[in-house]
Design a protein around this motif. Structure first.
Motif, PDB file in Angstrom:
ATOM      1  N   LEU A 148      48.367  24.732  50.287  1.00 11.69           N
ATOM      2  CA  LEU A 148      47.319  25.528  49.580  1.00 11.69           C
ATOM      3  C   LEU A 148      46.058  25.929  50.390  1.00 11.69           C
ATOM      4  CD1 LEU A 148      45.842  26.455  46.967  1.00 11.69           C
ATOM      5  CD2 LEU A 148      44.966  24.374  46.789  1.00 11.69           C
ATOM      6  N   SER A 166      46.966  33.553  43.567  1.00 10.19           N
ATOM      7  CA  SER A 166      46.748  33.172  44.797  1.00 10.19           C
ATOM      8  C   SER A 166      45.777  32.080  45.009  1.00 10.19           C
ATOM      9  CB  SER A 166      46.294  34.108  45.748  1.00 10.19           C
ATOM     10  OG  SER A 166      45.194  34.623  45.661  1.00 10.19           O
ATOM     11  N   SER A 167      44.927  31.646  44.054  1.00 10.01           N
ATOM     12  CA  SER A 167      43.917  30.788  44.214  1.00 10.01           C
ATOM     13  C   SER A 167      44.277  29.441  44.239  1.00 10.01           C
ATOM     14  CB  SER A 167      42.714  31.009  43.367  1.00 10.01           C
ATOM     15  OG  SER A 167      43.253  30.670  42.023  1.00 10.01           O
ATOM     16  N   VAL A 174      36.675  33.962  51.215  1.00  6.10           N
ATOM     17  CA  VAL A 174      36.951  32.698  51.949  1.00  6.10           C
ATOM     18  C   VAL A 174      36.281  32.516  53.280  1.00  6.10           C
ATOM     19  CG1 VAL A 174      38.932  31.316  53.144  1.00  6.10           C
ATOM     20  CG2 VAL A 174      39.535  32.523  50.979  1.00  6.10           C
ATOM     21  N   GLN A 190      47.572  28.759  52.446  1.00  6.66           N
ATOM     22  CA  GLN A 190      47.433  29.826  51.657  1.00  6.66           C
ATOM     23  C   GLN A 190      46.344  30.701  51.294  1.00  6.66           C
ATOM     24  OE1 GLN A 190      49.545  28.882  47.884  1.00  6.66           O
ATOM     25  NE2 GLN A 190      49.128  30.723  47.003  1.00  6.66           N
ATOM     26  N   GLN A 191      45.160  30.018  51.019  1.00  4.32           N
ATOM     27  CA  GLN A 191      43.858  30.485  50.909  1.00  4.32           C
ATOM     28  C   GLN A 191      43.355  31.112  52.208  1.00  4.32           C
ATOM     29  OE1 GLN A 191      41.526  27.102  49.097  1.00  4.32           O
ATOM     30  NE2 GLN A 191      42.526  27.161  47.245  1.00  4.32           N
ATOM     31  N   LEU A 237      38.391  24.244  53.675  1.00  3.37           N
ATOM     32  CA  LEU A 237      39.497  24.584  52.635  1.00  3.37           C
ATOM     33  C   LEU A 237      40.385  23.169  52.701  1.00  3.37           C
ATOM     34  CD1 LEU A 237      40.637  28.024  53.680  1.00  3.37           C
ATOM     35  CD2 LEU A 237      39.268  27.519  51.921  1.00  3.37           C
ATOM     36  N   PRO A 238      41.252  22.946  51.472  1.00  5.09           N
ATOM     37  CA  PRO A 238      41.502  24.143  50.499  1.00  5.09           C
ATOM     38  C   PRO A 238      40.358  23.697  49.352  1.00  5.09           C
ATOM     39  CG  PRO A 238      42.850  22.183  50.213  1.00  5.09           C
ATOM     40  CD  PRO A 238      42.041  21.882  51.469  1.00  5.09           C
ATOM     41  N   LEU A 256      40.023  35.506  47.492  1.00  3.55           N
ATOM     42  CA  LEU A 256      41.034  35.030  46.251  1.00  3.55           C
ATOM     43  C   LEU A 256      40.376  35.372  45.138  1.00  3.55           C
ATOM     44  CD1 LEU A 256      40.759  31.104  47.365  1.00  3.55           C
ATOM     45  CD2 LEU A 256      42.617  32.787  47.913  1.00  3.55           C
ATOM     46  N   ASN A 284      35.988  21.697  47.250  1.00  9.73           N
ATOM     47  CA  ASN A 284      37.107  21.257  48.145  1.00  9.73           C
ATOM     48  C   ASN A 284      37.781  19.991  48.057  1.00  9.73           C
ATOM     49  OD1 ASN A 284      35.847  19.505  49.706  1.00  9.73           O
ATOM     50  ND2 ASN A 284      35.349  21.111  51.324  1.00  9.73           N
TER      51      ASN A 284
END
Length: 197
Positions: free
Chosen positions: A116, A82-83, A44, A119-120, A54-55, A126, A152
């Protein structure tokens, strides 16, 4: 002259990019018949460094491997947890030694996209997917390579710089006939001793 050399090193240093998509294997060396697991990760931080945002909601890769020394184990693809790439997963062999792997996360709500993205970002790396192969024949260097793009939620598509992974595959040496004969004689001797008791 000294300034020219320093300027050249600076130019090379600034133009170098870290690989966005990385391939790793569970080992560096295998025996014929072993299962080879190749994992494809997305960095990332490297993606953000080249202007990505992102995301990320989808990716489309072409995974290349040496089909003379490896064979893909059908149905062995696993997508990373997790992606966020969880829907419309696809894997299609396109040619000998070439597999197309793609996934899209369908996230209709903006709060889900924000979650998301967070999270990323926190994950840093990822795991996109893993593939399993069977080692067919001995080879000093067998190469994995991947190319493709990520998309994205703003519709920005980035061609991701990649890295390769190399493995070696060796033949398992067959036991010599003499050793097998000695083991057979030892087994017969042990069985005779047990039979006399």
């Amino acid at each position: 002259m000294k300034k020219f050399i320093i300027g050249l090193f600076a130019l090379v240093g600034f133009s170098a990019q870290a690989a966005v998509i990385n391939i790793s294997t569970d080992q560096a060396s295998y025996n014929v018949g072993d299962t080879v697991t190749a994992t494809v990760n997305l960095d990332v931080n490297a993606l953000l460094a080249i202007g990505g945002t992102l995301p990320l909601i989808s990716f489309d890769n072409t995974f290349i491997y040496d089909s003379t020394s490896l064979t893909y184990s059908d149905g062995s693809v696993t997508f990373g947890d997790s992606s966020g790439f969880t829907f419309l997963d696809g894997l299609f062999p396109t040619a000998p030694g070439m597999i197309s792997v793609s996934s899209t996360g369908l996230l209709p709500f903006s709060w889900m996209l924000e979650m998301l993205g967070t999270q990323q970002l926190l994950a840093g790396t990822l795991e996109l997917y893993t593939l399993n192969f069977s080692a067919l024949s001995a080879v000093n260097d067998s190469l994995f390579d991947v190319s493709g793009s990520v998309l994205n939620s703003n519709g920005q598509q980035l061609q991701a710089t990649t890295s390769s992974a190399q493995i070696s595959i060796t033949e398992v040496p067959a036991p010599s006939t003499g050793v097998l004969a000695l083991l057979a004689c030892f087994g017969m001797a042990v069985s005779r001793v047990k039979a006399r008791r």
